[in-house]
Design an enzyme around this catalytic site. Structure first.
Site, short mmCIF file in Angstrom:
data_model
loop_
_atom_site.label_atom_id
_atom_site.label_comp_id
_atom_site.label_asym_id
_atom_site.label_seq_id
_atom_site.Cartn_x
_atom_site.Cartn_y
_atom_site.Cartn_z
N HIS A 1 21.05 -19.69 30.18
CA HIS A 1 21.77 -18.73 31.03
C HIS A 1 22.33 -19.43 32.25
CE1 HIS A 1 18.43 -16.44 29.02
NE2 HIS A 1 19.52 -15.87 28.51
N HIS A 2 23.05 -20.47 32.00
CA HIS A 2 23.72 -21.18 33.10
C HIS A 2 24.86 -22.03 32.52
CE1 HIS A 2 20.47 -24.17 31.95
NE2 HIS A 2 21.58 -24.82 31.74
N ALA A 3 25.66 -22.57 33.43
CA ALA A 3 26.70 -23.53 33.04
C ALA A 3 26.59 -24.71 34.00
CB ALA A 3 28.08 -22.89 33.14
N ARG B 1 25.71 -21.32 28.50
CA ARG B 1 24.88 -21.48 27.30
C ARG B 1 23.56 -20.71 27.40
NH1 ARG B 1 24.10 -26.89 28.87
NH2 ARG B 1 26.34 -26.85 29.22
#
Ligand code: T46
Length: 378
Positions: free
Chosen positions: A287-289, A334
């Site tokens: 849960h980040h980029a 992602r």
């Protein structure tokens, strides 16, 4: 190609012969020119000993000062300097010979000066033309010609992609070559100097950097492109599934061995390695980029789904075998979902750990991507 360019003895001799012809031609022209504009009594016969002397001096200077060193790899500016150096040393040596043998007064000084001046321009011009002829024998010229820089593992794919768009690749420069001479009949530049020589002689009009992070562009190549006004095109991708080389033993008890090699398989510098273990099925992480971090993800054991989101569409890649790797470039949201307990996720990363380099809020990610897109469009 490296050896061809460096050690071609025949080519070295061909340049020496060209230089000697230039010496003779420069003298003939100098005598003709001078006698044409002045009334001095002087003939070609009288000047002949100087020509013989200049030819000997030329051979000695070439051998002693190695003035034809790497002649095919020299760029135009270097060639001008090297030719100038060769002519000046030859002139000084000839002057010393004439002075010590006290024979200088027998010959016209003006003609000797003029001959050396003409020799410089003739040599420069003839070397240039001969180089072009030799270089073109390696690479037939084409207006949509390019130098390709990539990793060993991307080379074949990059070649086929570029060929589809009508680009003729003249030479390939690999981040780290295994000593290949060619890939699919395209010569491999053995060194950065060889790659730059391809540009220097106008054989490639453009450079395609395929799939590499910008950090991998060598400074020397970037500087040469700037100087020669050659455009660099970064052909990039957001993500790519790659084959991780895997060696399986016939006897299954020995298991299998997979490996990834630095610059050959990975298009970025590896600054960090981390792995996630002791996991339960249906674990959700991520849960980040990333703003900068390029990564290679692989799962040596178990099964993990990687959901990738570029802000417009989502795609899922399943990592379920040690021979499968997922290359991720920055700017992708992602989520990782563990499909089997105990699955291991390994990551090779281009950056040191820096919490500020993460985007952990989805709206922030969309805003960042739009802002980044705007920057690129401008
Ligand atoms: C990614 C996926 C696949 C560190 O102190 N150093 C490190 O190098 C890393 C990667 C993490 N950490 C700390 C930061 C957090 O306190 O470890 C903790 C867990 O990290 P995070 O919540 O970022 O873990 P994931 O699984 O969401 O993401 C990690 C990587 O951070 C990320 O780059 O792509 O694995």
């Amino acid at each position: 190609m490296k050896n061809e360019l460096r050690h071609g003895r025949l080519k070295f001799i061909s340049f020496l012969i060209i230089d000697l012809l230039c010496v003779v031609l420069a003298n003939v022209l100098a005598v003709r020119l001078y006698l044409g504009i002045s009334s001095v009594k002087y003939s070609m016969e009288e000047h002949l000993p100087v020509i013989y002397l200049m030819l000997c001096v030329d051979i000695i200077v070439t051998a002693a000062f190695n003035t034809l060193r790497e002649v095919l790899r020299r760029r135009k500016r270097i060639e001008i300097l090297e030719t100038f150096k060769h002519v000046v040393i030859s002139f000084v040596l000839l002057a010393m010979v004439l002075f010590t043998t006290k024979s200088g007064a027998d010959y016209s000084r003006v003609i000797v000066f003029l001959a050396y001046a003409l020799e410089f321009f003739l040599m420069l011009g003839c070397r240039y033309i001969w180089k072009k002829i030799l270089m073109r024998a390696y690479w037939k010229n084409n207006s949509d010609s390019a130098l390709l820089m990539t990793t060993d593992s991307f080379a074949t794919e990059a070649l086929s992609d570029l060929r589809k768009t009508g680009v003729e690749v003249k030479s390939i420069f690999l981040l780290d070559s295994k000593g290949q001479k060619s890939i699919e009949d395209v010569p491999v530049s053995g060194s950065i100097e060889d790659a730059i020589a391809v540009l220097g002689w106008d054989l490639a009009k453009k450079v395609y950097i395929y799939g590499l992070d910008h950090q991998m562009i060598p400074d020397a190549l970037a500087a040469a492109c700037k100087e020669m006004k050659v455009k660099i095109d970064l052909v990039d991708f957001k993500y790519k599934i790659i084959d991780v080389k895997t060696v399986k033993n016939d006897d299954s008890r020995y298991g299998s061995l997979s490996f990834i090699e630095g610059k050959r398989d990975i298009p970025f510098p590896i600054r960090r390695v981390y792995w996630i273990t002791e996991t339960e099925a249906d674990l959700h992480r991520g849960h980040h980029a990333h703003k900068l971090n390029c990564q290679l993800l692989f799962c040596p054991h178990g099964k993990i789904d990687i959901i990738l989101d570029d802000g417009e569409k989502k795609e899922t890649v399943t990592l379920d075998e040690p021979g499968k790797g997922l290359l991720l470039m920055p700017g992708l949201w992602r989520e990782m979902i563990w499909q089997e307990s105990g699955s291991v996720l390994c990551v090779l990363a281009s950056e040191y750990y820096d919490p500020d380099e993460y985007i952990r809020n989805y709206d922030g990610f969309i805003a960042y991507n739009n802002e980044d897109g705007r920057k690129k469009d401008n």
